[in-house]
Design a protein around this motif. Structure first.
Motif, PDB file in Angstrom:
ATOM      1  N   ALA A 138      60.876 -58.918   2.579  1.00  0.00           N
ATOM      2  CA  ALA A 138      60.408 -58.310   3.772  1.00  0.00           C
ATOM      3  C   ALA A 138      60.383 -56.713   3.144  1.00  0.00           C
ATOM      4  O   ALA A 138      61.050 -55.898   3.762  1.00  0.00           O
ATOM      5  N   PRO A 139      59.546 -56.357   2.049  1.00  0.00           N
ATOM      6  CA  PRO A 139      59.625 -54.855   1.429  1.00  0.00           C
ATOM      7  C   PRO A 139      58.893 -53.932   2.553  1.00  0.00           C
ATOM      8  O   PRO A 139      59.285 -52.779   2.526  1.00  0.00           O
ATOM      9  N   LYS A 140      57.998 -54.622   3.269  1.00  0.00           N
ATOM     10  CA  LYS A 140      57.388 -53.625   4.215  1.00  0.00           C
ATOM     11  C   LYS A 140      58.272 -53.041   5.399  1.00  0.00           C
ATOM     12  O   LYS A 140      58.211 -52.074   5.865  1.00  0.00           O
ATOM     13  N   LEU A 141      59.173 -53.838   5.425  1.00  0.00           N
ATOM     14  CA  LEU A 141      60.071 -53.457   6.828  1.00  0.00           C
ATOM     15  C   LEU A 141      61.015 -52.429   6.139  1.00  0.00           C
ATOM     16  O   LEU A 141      61.386 -51.385   6.618  1.00  0.00           O
ATOM     17  N   ALA A 142      61.500 -52.558   4.925  1.00  0.00           N
ATOM     18  CA  ALA A 142      62.214 -51.702   4.158  1.00  0.00           C
ATOM     19  C   ALA A 142      61.604 -50.456   3.979  1.00  0.00           C
ATOM     20  O   ALA A 142      62.164 -49.246   4.178  1.00  0.00           O
ATOM     21  N   MET A 143      60.264 -50.431   3.735  1.00  0.00           N
ATOM     22  CA  MET A 143      59.522 -49.201   3.601  1.00  0.00           C
ATOM     23  C   MET A 143      59.480 -48.434   5.027  1.00  0.00           C
ATOM     24  O   MET A 143      59.676 -47.308   5.080  1.00  0.00           O
ATOM     25  N   ALA A 144      59.390 -49.222   6.209  1.00  0.00           N
ATOM     26  CA  ALA A 144      59.264 -48.750   7.435  1.00  0.00           C
ATOM     27  C   ALA A 144      60.480 -47.922   7.925  1.00  0.00           C
ATOM     28  O   ALA A 144      60.591 -46.832   8.437  1.00  0.00           O
ATOM     29  N   GLY A 145      61.465 -48.702   7.504  1.00  0.00           N
ATOM     30  CA  GLY A 145      62.815 -48.078   8.028  1.00  0.00           C
ATOM     31  C   GLY A 145      62.866 -46.786   7.277  1.00  0.00           C
ATOM     32  O   GLY A 145      63.412 -45.816   7.937  1.00  0.00           O
ATOM     33  N   VAL A 146      62.857 -46.837   5.833  1.00  0.00           N
ATOM     34  CA  VAL A 146      63.177 -45.474   5.152  1.00  0.00           C
ATOM     35  C   VAL A 146      62.108 -44.218   5.544  1.00  0.00           C
ATOM     36  O   VAL A 146      62.487 -43.205   5.603  1.00  0.00           O
ATOM     37  N   ILE A 147      60.951 -44.718   5.587  1.00  0.00           N
ATOM     38  CA  ILE A 147      59.962 -43.624   6.141  1.00  0.00           C
ATOM     39  C   ILE A 147      60.377 -43.037   7.472  1.00  0.00           C
ATOM     40  O   ILE A 147      60.225 -41.869   7.562  1.00  0.00           O
ATOM     41  N   SER A 148      60.380 -43.994   8.478  1.00  0.00           N
ATOM     42  CA  SER A 148      61.045 -43.390   9.537  1.00  0.00           C
ATOM     43  C   SER A 148      62.114 -42.489   9.571  1.00  0.00           C
ATOM     44  O   SER A 148      62.030 -41.458  10.203  1.00  0.00           O
ATOM     45  N   GLY A 149      63.045 -42.796   8.781  1.00  0.00           N
ATOM     46  CA  GLY A 149      64.287 -42.127   8.872  1.00  0.00           C
ATOM     47  C   GLY A 149      63.711 -40.644   8.036  1.00  0.00           C
ATOM     48  O   GLY A 149      64.382 -39.571   8.378  1.00  0.00           O
ATOM     49  N   GLY A 150      62.877 -40.724   7.128  1.00  0.00           N
ATOM     50  CA  GLY A 150      62.495 -39.645   6.321  1.00  0.00           C
ATOM     51  C   GLY A 150      61.883 -38.695   7.176  1.00  0.00           C
ATOM     52  O   GLY A 150      62.110 -37.600   7.100  1.00  0.00           O
ATOM     53  N   VAL A 151      60.884 -39.248   7.866  1.00  0.00           N
ATOM     54  CA  VAL A 151      60.029 -38.402   8.750  1.00  0.00           C
ATOM     55  C   VAL A 151      60.905 -37.624   9.869  1.00  0.00           C
ATOM     56  O   VAL A 151      60.731 -36.470   9.990  1.00  0.00           O
ATOM     57  N   THR A 152      61.790 -38.231  10.329  1.00  0.00           N
ATOM     58  CA  THR A 152      62.699 -37.763  11.594  1.00  0.00           C
ATOM     59  C   THR A 152      63.634 -36.668  10.686  1.00  0.00           C
ATOM     60  O   THR A 152      63.751 -35.544  11.306  1.00  0.00           O
ATOM     61  N   ASN A 153      64.158 -36.946   9.576  1.00  0.00           N
ATOM     62  CA  ASN A 153      64.826 -35.832   8.799  1.00  0.00           C
ATOM     63  C   ASN A 153      63.934 -34.580   8.585  1.00  0.00           C
ATOM     64  O   ASN A 153      64.548 -33.349   8.894  1.00  0.00           O
ATOM     65  N   VAL A 154      62.819 -34.623   8.202  1.00  0.00           N
ATOM     66  CA  VAL A 154      62.049 -33.411   7.821  1.00  0.00           C
ATOM     67  C   VAL A 154      61.882 -32.695   9.388  1.00  0.00           C
ATOM     68  O   VAL A 154      61.896 -31.571   9.203  1.00  0.00           O
ATOM     69  N   VAL A 155      61.141 -33.390  10.327  1.00  0.00           N
ATOM     70  CA  VAL A 155      61.100 -32.917  11.494  1.00  0.00           C
ATOM     71  C   VAL A 155      62.336 -32.045  12.137  1.00  0.00           C
ATOM     72  O   VAL A 155      62.303 -31.151  12.451  1.00  0.00           O
ATOM     73  N   LEU A 156      63.563 -32.777  11.989  1.00  0.00           N
ATOM     74  CA  LEU A 156      64.798 -32.214  12.508  1.00  0.00           C
ATOM     75  C   LEU A 156      65.098 -31.102  11.656  1.00  0.00           C
ATOM     76  O   LEU A 156      65.883 -30.235  12.389  1.00  0.00           O
ATOM     77  N   ASP A 157      64.932 -31.194  10.310  1.00  0.00           N
ATOM     78  CA  ASP A 157      65.083 -30.049   9.511  1.00  0.00           C
ATOM     79  C   ASP A 157      64.522 -28.716  10.135  1.00  0.00           C
ATOM     80  O   ASP A 157      65.322 -27.474  10.260  1.00  0.00           O
ATOM     81  N   TYR A 158      63.244 -28.755  10.303  1.00  0.00           N
ATOM     82  CA  TYR A 158      62.411 -27.747  10.845  1.00  0.00           C
ATOM     83  C   TYR A 158      63.278 -27.232  12.140  1.00  0.00           C
ATOM     84  O   TYR A 158      63.342 -25.956  12.281  1.00  0.00           O
ATOM     85  N   ILE A 159      63.331 -27.988  13.086  1.00  0.00           N
ATOM     86  CA  ILE A 159      63.930 -27.660  14.427  1.00  0.00           C
ATOM     87  C   ILE A 159      65.413 -27.087  14.514  1.00  0.00           C
ATOM     88  O   ILE A 159      65.439 -26.094  14.929  1.00  0.00           O
ATOM     89  N   TYR A 160      65.878 -27.785  13.668  1.00  0.00           N
ATOM     90  CA  TYR A 160      67.457 -27.427  13.689  1.00  0.00           C
ATOM     91  C   TYR A 160      67.672 -26.123  13.058  1.00  0.00           C
ATOM     92  O   TYR A 160      68.493 -25.252  13.158  1.00  0.00           O
ATOM     93  N   ILE A 161      67.034 -25.639  11.663  1.00  0.00           N
ATOM     94  CA  ILE A 161      67.118 -24.564  10.827  1.00  0.00           C
ATOM     95  C   ILE A 161      66.388 -23.286  11.487  1.00  0.00           C
ATOM     96  O   ILE A 161      66.879 -22.382  11.484  1.00  0.00           O
TER      97      ILE A 161
ATOM     98  N   THR B  47      71.084 -38.041  11.355  1.00  0.00           N
ATOM     99  CA  THR B  47      70.308 -38.713  11.883  1.00  0.00           C
ATOM    100  C   THR B  47      69.089 -39.422  11.633  1.00  0.00           C
ATOM    101  O   THR B  47      69.002 -40.918  11.731  1.00  0.00           O
ATOM    102  N   GLY B  48      68.295 -38.948  10.485  1.00  0.00           N
ATOM    103  CA  GLY B  48      67.156 -39.859   9.875  1.00  0.00           C
ATOM    104  C   GLY B  48      67.895 -40.925   8.889  1.00  0.00           C
ATOM    105  O   GLY B  48      67.360 -42.236   9.039  1.00  0.00           O
ATOM    106  N   THR B  49      68.999 -40.784   8.563  1.00  0.00           N
ATOM    107  CA  THR B  49      69.771 -42.221   7.605  1.00  0.00           C
ATOM    108  C   THR B  49      70.344 -43.100   8.924  1.00  0.00           C
ATOM    109  O   THR B  49      69.886 -44.398   8.577  1.00  0.00           O
ATOM    110  N   THR B  50      70.715 -42.629   9.683  1.00  0.00           N
ATOM    111  CA  THR B  50      71.281 -43.775  10.969  1.00  0.00           C
ATOM    112  C   THR B  50      69.838 -44.580  11.449  1.00  0.00           C
ATOM    113  O   THR B  50      70.103 -45.681  11.442  1.00  0.00           O
ATOM    114  N   LEU B  51      68.898 -43.815  11.818  1.00  0.00           N
ATOM    115  CA  LEU B  51      67.583 -44.434  12.184  1.00  0.00           C
ATOM    116  C   LEU B  51      67.247 -45.577  11.222  1.00  0.00           C
ATOM    117  O   LEU B  51      66.640 -46.676  11.569  1.00  0.00           O
ATOM    118  N   THR B  52      67.228 -45.049   9.866  1.00  0.00           N
ATOM    119  CA  THR B  52      66.891 -46.022   8.818  1.00  0.00           C
ATOM    120  C   THR B  52      67.795 -47.333   8.762  1.00  0.00           C
ATOM    121  O   THR B  52      67.521 -48.469   8.810  1.00  0.00           O
TER     122      THR B  52
END
Length: 438
Positions: A161-184, A200-205
């Protein structure tokens, strides 16, 4: 999601089906740090980058524990399934999960208890402390999430299931970037905000990857078995992955100490820029090797050596092209690379441009070394894989980081990794010839 048939589908099709998800997943993992660096550099300044770079060895250590259990266990899981022994495969998963959970508990307890000595050991100076403490406190608290993220990525990929692995990490990464901007930038939470975004991004992954256990195609089953033999095999086969991951942090620690001794905090800032780009390159390299690893392990276990050879050829060819492209970029566009992370001063640029050009020579050789190390691991040759990883990640770097600067000054520090990778590449070529002769 449709499951990939590792033993039956055409080799090139299997490799390509794994390549984009695997590279995307590992690349986005590096964005956790890359986004922090860019946001911190622009929003906090050079002092923030220096503090972050001091703490990066912690991140790679946590991720390394997950890789050791995940890659070590999943290779044996895939090998056993290739031989048709599903119960043995589930036994390896059970022991790997137990070990990952054990490391997670130990990491959060020990990192919390010894936080202050840890900062001192990593080389935190009084000027960095204001930024290093809030980031480090959150990073150590959520260390189990980093361990389980890398652990689950390996097993989910090897379970088709490589696509699920990709979906999980990408979702966490995008969340991390968005929250970086908001929090900083919006909330003004500084380094603590950057760390909270990463957590937060890692937990979502982890949550997304865990959904695989509810899939009808899931073969990752826990069984009532506690086998010290299997635990030892998981750790032995995964040790190369662990050392590969933490060696980056170990090298950072040595480099930071030498740069502080030779040129002060500005050297750590320049190395912070280089190490973040190197992290991206390493992520792509690991993505390529992890794309071909399930194919190699399963078919080696099934005795299909011709498919193993074709898979290895695809992996090595792809890796070498990537290495050449990154080395060329260091020579052609060093100024834009440095400008990605902060508004560089003349002093920083004077050091960064030659540093980037020297350091980026290593990428020609590192791609070959990483891919061949993964090949040895995939065909259950852990001693060869561990030897390669120890040479390029620990032994040569530890020696050269003290020898070369004594001869070439600060430029000798930037040459450490290229020389280490080149020497290792020659040894790896000899190993490969011996294995092919067998």
């Amino acid at each position: 999601m449709k499951q990939i048939r590792l033993l039956e589908d055409p080799v090139q099709k299997v490799f390509l089906n794994y390549l984009i998800p695997s590279v995307s997943a590992t690349l986005v993992t590096s964005i956790y740090i890359l986004a922090d660096t860019m946001m911190i550099g622009r929003g906090i300044g050079a002092a923030g980058i220096a503090a972050l770079n001091i703490l990066l060895p912690l991140y790679t250590t946590y991720f390394g524990f997950g890789m050791m259990c995940g890659i070590g266990g999943s290779v044996l899981f895939g090998f056993s399934r290739g031989k048709g022994n599903n119960r043995s495969a589930q036994g390896y998963f059970t022991m790997a999960l137990f070990l990952a959970a054990l490391f997670a508990v130990c990491s959060v307890v020990l990192s919390g208890v010894f936080f202050e000595p840890l900062l001192k050991f990593l080389g935190c100076t009084p000027g960095m402390r204001e930024h290093a403490v809030p980031y480090g406190r959150i990073l150590t608290t959520v260390s189990p999430a980093f361990i389980m993220s890398s652990f689950l990525q390996a097993f989910v990929r090897n379970d088709g299931a490589p696509k699920l692995a990709m979906a999980g990490v990408i979702s966490g990464g995008v969340t991390n970037v968005v929250l970086d901007y908001i929090y900083i930038y919006i909330m003004g939470w500084g380094m603590g905000g950057a760390a909270l975004a990463t957590a937060t991004g890692t937990t979502l992954t982890v949550l997304i990857l865990s959904s695989h256990f509810f899939s009808k195609n899931n073969h990752l089953k826990l069984i009532r078995e506690f086998s010290l033999k299997k635990a030892g095999e998981v750790l032995g086969n995964g040790m190369a992955s662990f050392i590969l991951e933490i060696s980056g942090g170990f090298v950072m620690l040595l480099f930071n100490r030498q740069l502080l001794a030779y040129v002060g905090d500005i050297g750590v800032v320049v190395y912070g820029i280089i190490s973040n780009v190197a992290l991206v390159v390493s992520s792509i390299s690991n993505g390529i090797s992890q794309a071909v690893q399930p194919l190699l392990s399963a078919n080696y276990g099934a005795g299909k050596t011709d498919r193993v050879r074709r898979g290895r050829k695809l992996g090595i060819g792809t890796a070498l092209v990537v290495g050449l492209l990154f080395t060329a970029s260091g020579y052609l566009i060093p100024v834009p690379i440095a400008g990605l992370f902060l508004e560089p001063t003349e002093e920083i640029m004077a050091m960064a441009v030659p540093a980037i050009r020297l350091y980026f020579l290593s990428f020609v050789f590192s791609e070959w070394n990483i891919m061949c190390g993964t090949y040895f691991q995939a065909i259950v040759k852990p001693k060869l894989s561990l030897t390669v990883t120890l040479m390029r990640g620990v032994i040569l770097n530890s020696l050269l980081v003290f020898l070369l600067p004594a001869v070439f000054g600060v430029n000798g520090i930037w040459l450490v990794v290229p020389v280490s990778e080149a020497v290792t590449a020659v040894v790896v070529m000899w190993f490969m010839k011996k294995e092919d002769a067998k």
